[in-house]
Design a protein around this motif. Structure first.
Motif, PDB file in Angstrom:
ATOM      1  N   VAL A  80      36.390  40.557  57.710  1.00  0.00           N
ATOM      2  CA  VAL A  80      37.143  39.981  56.588  1.00  0.00           C
ATOM      3  C   VAL A  80      36.192  39.773  55.420  1.00  0.00           C
ATOM      4  O   VAL A  80      35.039  39.368  55.611  1.00  0.00           O
ATOM      5  CB  VAL A  80      37.780  38.624  56.981  1.00  0.00           C
ATOM      6  CG1 VAL A  80      38.429  37.950  55.777  1.00  0.00           C
ATOM      7  CG2 VAL A  80      38.785  38.813  58.102  1.00  0.00           C
ATOM      8  N   ILE A  81      36.672  40.043  54.216  1.00  0.00           N
ATOM      9  CA  ILE A  81      35.907  39.748  53.006  1.00  0.00           C
ATOM     10  C   ILE A  81      36.765  38.867  52.110  1.00  0.00           C
ATOM     11  O   ILE A  81      37.931  39.192  51.837  1.00  0.00           O
ATOM     12  CB  ILE A  81      35.513  41.023  52.252  1.00  0.00           C
ATOM     13  CG1 ILE A  81      34.640  41.911  53.135  1.00  0.00           C
ATOM     14  CG2 ILE A  81      34.779  40.687  50.952  1.00  0.00           C
ATOM     15  CD1 ILE A  81      34.342  43.281  52.530  1.00  0.00           C
ATOM     16  N   VAL A  82      36.192  37.740  51.675  1.00  0.00           N
ATOM     17  CA  VAL A  82      36.883  36.865  50.726  1.00  0.00           C
ATOM     18  C   VAL A  82      36.045  36.854  49.447  1.00  0.00           C
ATOM     19  O   VAL A  82      34.907  36.378  49.440  1.00  0.00           O
ATOM     20  CB  VAL A  82      37.067  35.439  51.267  1.00  0.00           C
ATOM     21  CG1 VAL A  82      37.887  34.611  50.275  1.00  0.00           C
ATOM     22  CG2 VAL A  82      37.756  35.463  52.629  1.00  0.00           C
ATOM     23  N   HIS A  83      36.618  37.390  48.397  1.00  0.00           N
ATOM     24  CA  HIS A  83      35.911  37.596  47.127  1.00  0.00           C
ATOM     25  C   HIS A  83      36.223  36.451  46.167  1.00  0.00           C
ATOM     26  O   HIS A  83      37.291  36.407  45.561  1.00  0.00           O
ATOM     27  CB  HIS A  83      36.332  38.936  46.539  1.00  0.00           C
ATOM     28  CG  HIS A  83      35.698  39.264  45.224  1.00  0.00           C
ATOM     29  ND1 HIS A  83      34.363  39.040  44.956  1.00  0.00           N
ATOM     30  CD2 HIS A  83      36.235  39.809  44.096  1.00  0.00           C
ATOM     31  CE1 HIS A  83      34.099  39.438  43.713  1.00  0.00           C
ATOM     32  NE2 HIS A  83      35.211  39.898  43.177  1.00  0.00           N
ATOM     33  N   LEU A  84      35.265  35.536  46.071  1.00  0.00           N
ATOM     34  CA  LEU A  84      35.412  34.380  45.183  1.00  0.00           C
ATOM     35  C   LEU A  84      34.429  34.421  44.015  1.00  0.00           C
ATOM     36  O   LEU A  84      34.592  33.681  43.044  1.00  0.00           O
ATOM     37  CB  LEU A  84      35.195  33.086  45.970  1.00  0.00           C
ATOM     38  CG  LEU A  84      36.170  32.820  47.113  1.00  0.00           C
ATOM     39  CD1 LEU A  84      35.662  31.670  47.988  1.00  0.00           C
ATOM     40  CD2 LEU A  84      37.560  32.502  46.581  1.00  0.00           C
ATOM     41  N   ALA A  85      33.393  35.256  44.120  1.00  0.00           N
ATOM     42  CA  ALA A  85      32.379  35.316  43.064  1.00  0.00           C
ATOM     43  C   ALA A  85      33.018  35.781  41.760  1.00  0.00           C
ATOM     44  O   ALA A  85      33.723  36.781  41.725  1.00  0.00           O
ATOM     45  CB  ALA A  85      31.261  36.266  43.464  1.00  0.00           C
ATOM     46  N   ALA A  86      32.762  35.028  40.692  1.00  0.00           N
ATOM     47  CA  ALA A  86      33.326  35.367  39.384  1.00  0.00           C
ATOM     48  C   ALA A  86      32.681  34.473  38.336  1.00  0.00           C
ATOM     49  O   ALA A  86      32.143  33.410  38.662  1.00  0.00           O
ATOM     50  CB  ALA A  86      34.839  35.156  39.367  1.00  0.00           C
ATOM     51  N   HIS A 122      40.743  43.116  56.297  1.00  0.00           N
ATOM     52  CA  HIS A 122      41.502  42.420  55.247  1.00  0.00           C
ATOM     53  C   HIS A 122      40.547  41.992  54.150  1.00  0.00           C
ATOM     54  O   HIS A 122      39.527  41.338  54.423  1.00  0.00           O
ATOM     55  CB  HIS A 122      42.220  41.191  55.830  1.00  0.00           C
ATOM     56  CG  HIS A 122      43.280  40.617  54.947  1.00  0.00           C
ATOM     57  ND1 HIS A 122      43.973  39.461  55.280  1.00  0.00           N
ATOM     58  CD2 HIS A 122      43.783  41.008  53.747  1.00  0.00           C
ATOM     59  CE1 HIS A 122      44.842  39.190  54.338  1.00  0.00           C
ATOM     60  NE2 HIS A 122      44.752  40.112  53.386  1.00  0.00           N
ATOM     61  N   LEU A 123      40.850  42.379  52.926  1.00  0.00           N
ATOM     62  CA  LEU A 123      40.115  41.936  51.738  1.00  0.00           C
ATOM     63  C   LEU A 123      41.004  40.961  50.981  1.00  0.00           C
ATOM     64  O   LEU A 123      42.139  41.290  50.624  1.00  0.00           O
ATOM     65  CB  LEU A 123      39.766  43.130  50.854  1.00  0.00           C
ATOM     66  CG  LEU A 123      39.227  42.831  49.449  1.00  0.00           C
ATOM     67  CD1 LEU A 123      37.941  42.031  49.505  1.00  0.00           C
ATOM     68  CD2 LEU A 123      39.027  44.136  48.665  1.00  0.00           C
ATOM     69  N   LEU A 124      40.477  39.759  50.752  1.00  0.00           N
ATOM     70  CA  LEU A 124      41.208  38.750  49.985  1.00  0.00           C
ATOM     71  C   LEU A 124      40.412  38.450  48.721  1.00  0.00           C
ATOM     72  O   LEU A 124      39.195  38.241  48.777  1.00  0.00           O
ATOM     73  CB  LEU A 124      41.403  37.467  50.799  1.00  0.00           C
ATOM     74  CG  LEU A 124      42.198  37.628  52.104  1.00  0.00           C
ATOM     75  CD1 LEU A 124      41.246  37.817  53.287  1.00  0.00           C
ATOM     76  CD2 LEU A 124      43.100  36.423  52.353  1.00  0.00           C
ATOM     77  N   MET A 125      41.091  38.423  47.579  1.00  0.00           N
ATOM     78  CA  MET A 125      40.400  38.255  46.304  1.00  0.00           C
ATOM     79  C   MET A 125      41.061  37.155  45.473  1.00  0.00           C
ATOM     80  O   MET A 125      42.289  37.046  45.409  1.00  0.00           O
ATOM     81  CB  MET A 125      40.379  39.563  45.516  1.00  0.00           C
ATOM     82  CG  MET A 125      39.760  40.723  46.273  1.00  0.00           C
ATOM     83  SD  MET A 125      39.203  42.075  45.194  1.00  0.00           S
ATOM     84  CE  MET A 125      40.732  42.597  44.433  1.00  0.00           C
ATOM     85  N   ALA A 126      40.228  36.381  44.802  1.00  0.00           N
ATOM     86  CA  ALA A 126      40.713  35.253  44.012  1.00  0.00           C
ATOM     87  C   ALA A 126      41.232  35.707  42.660  1.00  0.00           C
ATOM     88  O   ALA A 126      40.568  36.441  41.934  1.00  0.00           O
ATOM     89  CB  ALA A 126      39.586  34.239  43.819  1.00  0.00           C
ATOM     90  N   SER A 127      42.424  35.236  42.346  1.00  0.00           N
ATOM     91  CA  SER A 127      42.965  35.346  41.002  1.00  0.00           C
ATOM     92  C   SER A 127      43.166  33.918  40.487  1.00  0.00           C
ATOM     93  O   SER A 127      42.517  32.989  40.971  1.00  0.00           O
ATOM     94  CB  SER A 127      44.260  36.160  40.992  1.00  0.00           C
ATOM     95  OG  SER A 127      44.703  36.378  39.665  1.00  0.00           O
TER      96      SER A 127
END
Length: 336
Positions: A80-86, A122-127
């Motif tokens: 799993v990857i959770v993309h929060l970096a921004a 599963h890739l989850l990304m922050a909006s």
């Protein structure tokens, strides 16, 4: 032991999510650039706490730097990857838009390319709720029009959603985008209103109240947000074979891609929020009433029914309790 990669792991949300994943038995790799957008010491303290867990490893680098994500994901092969970096912040995007291009656009592109080369389950990304922009139809639902962003920060996040959908469609990558609504709580960001207000009131300084206090926000407590993300990890979107999507679902008819709101579904007046801070501190604020700032919107309000349908979870922490928890943390952390 499942393995997760969390980008932005030393950030406010990333820190709390990593703690939750570690508690749930995940091996966690945390990637963070440790930028100086706000006090790096706070990020270092968060990371030091995570490093106390044997299942956590930290990588310090920028997601937009060539090869960083490609090599890391190929070597680690996370489930799993959770993309929060921004680069976060509505107002800062007016002063320094280039940083948003680099972190939010180029960084997310590099992530999508890395996942294309080494797919995960599963890739989850922050909006963000800011993508709804000038839309006045509330509560905001995932299917509402979101084409009138009011800040460059919001524009980059909407672009991330479009980028994610295209990769999900082209390469059959399961992707979930979640739209956060004004997240707050212990270990929060110093550029957010709760942190600024608490610090100013305790120091006897005036607080800046924009739009003369005529604003509403759907304040979402950090524990509720993390619970939503954790449960969404297991709600992997699947490409609909016949292109038919159930009513109320934001699942794409042509890709394993979904957008989900995570919000408290209860907008609170800014003045009521300030009163909750005053009550928790036991001290009244001196208020400096000001005009609305460029890029801001007067109100946000989440329809979180899709989140509840998918996970059974609905954020519900009362703002009074959530603010009190933050103030308790702030007093303890800063010794005031």
């Amino acid at each position: 032991m499942p393995k997760a990669l969390v980008t932005g792991s030393a950030g406010f949300i990333g820190f709390h999510l990593c703690q939750r994943l570690l508690a749930d038995g995940y091996e966690v790799i945390g990637l963070d650039a440790m930028t100086d957008y706000y006090d790096v010491t706070l990020k270092q303290r968060r990371q030091a706490m995570l490093l106390q867990a044997p299942g956590f490893r930290a990588v310090t680098d920028r997601i937009e730097r060539d090869g960083v994500l490609q090599e890391l994901i190929a070597a680690e092969r996370p489930d799993v990857i959770v993309h929060l970096a921004a680069q976060a912040g509505v107002r800062y995007s007016i002063d320094n838009p280039q940083s948003y291009v680099e972190a939010n656009l180029i960084g997310t592109f590099k992530l999508l390319e890395a996942v294309r080369a080494t797919p995960c389950a599963h890739l989850l990304m922050a909006s963000t709720s800011s993508v709804y922009g000038a839309n006045t139809e509330m509560p905001y639902a995932e299917g509402h029009k979101a084409d009138t962003q009011m800040s460059f920060y919001a524009a980059t996040k909407k672009a991330n959603e479009a980028m994610g959908h295209s990769y999900a469609h082209l390469y059959d990558l399961p992707i979930t985008m979640f739209r956060f609504f004004t997240v707050y709580g212990p270990w929060g960001r110093p550029d957010m209103a709760l942190f600024k207000f608490t610090k100013a009131i305790l120091n006897g300084e005036a607080i800046d109240v924009y739009n003369h206090g005529d604003m509403r926000r759907d304040f979402t407590y950090i524990d509720d947000l993390v619970q939503g993300i954790r449960l969404l990890i297991d709600a992997v979107p699947e490409r609909p074979g016949d292109g038919v999507v159930a009513d109320g679902d934001s699942l794409s008819p042509v890709a394993p891609f979904r957008v989900v709101n995570i919000g408290n579904s209860e907008p609170v007046q800014l003045l009521a929020f300030i009163e909750a801070i005053e009550a928790a501190i036991g001290q009244k604020a001196r208020r400096n009433y000001m005009e609305m700032q460029p890029g801001d919107v007067p109100a946000t309000w989440a329809d979180a029914s899709l989140l509840q349908t998918l996970t059974g979870h609905r954020p519900q922490t009362d703002v009074t309790a959530g603010v009190a928890a933050f103030v308790d943390w702030y007093r303890d952390y800063y010794g005031v």
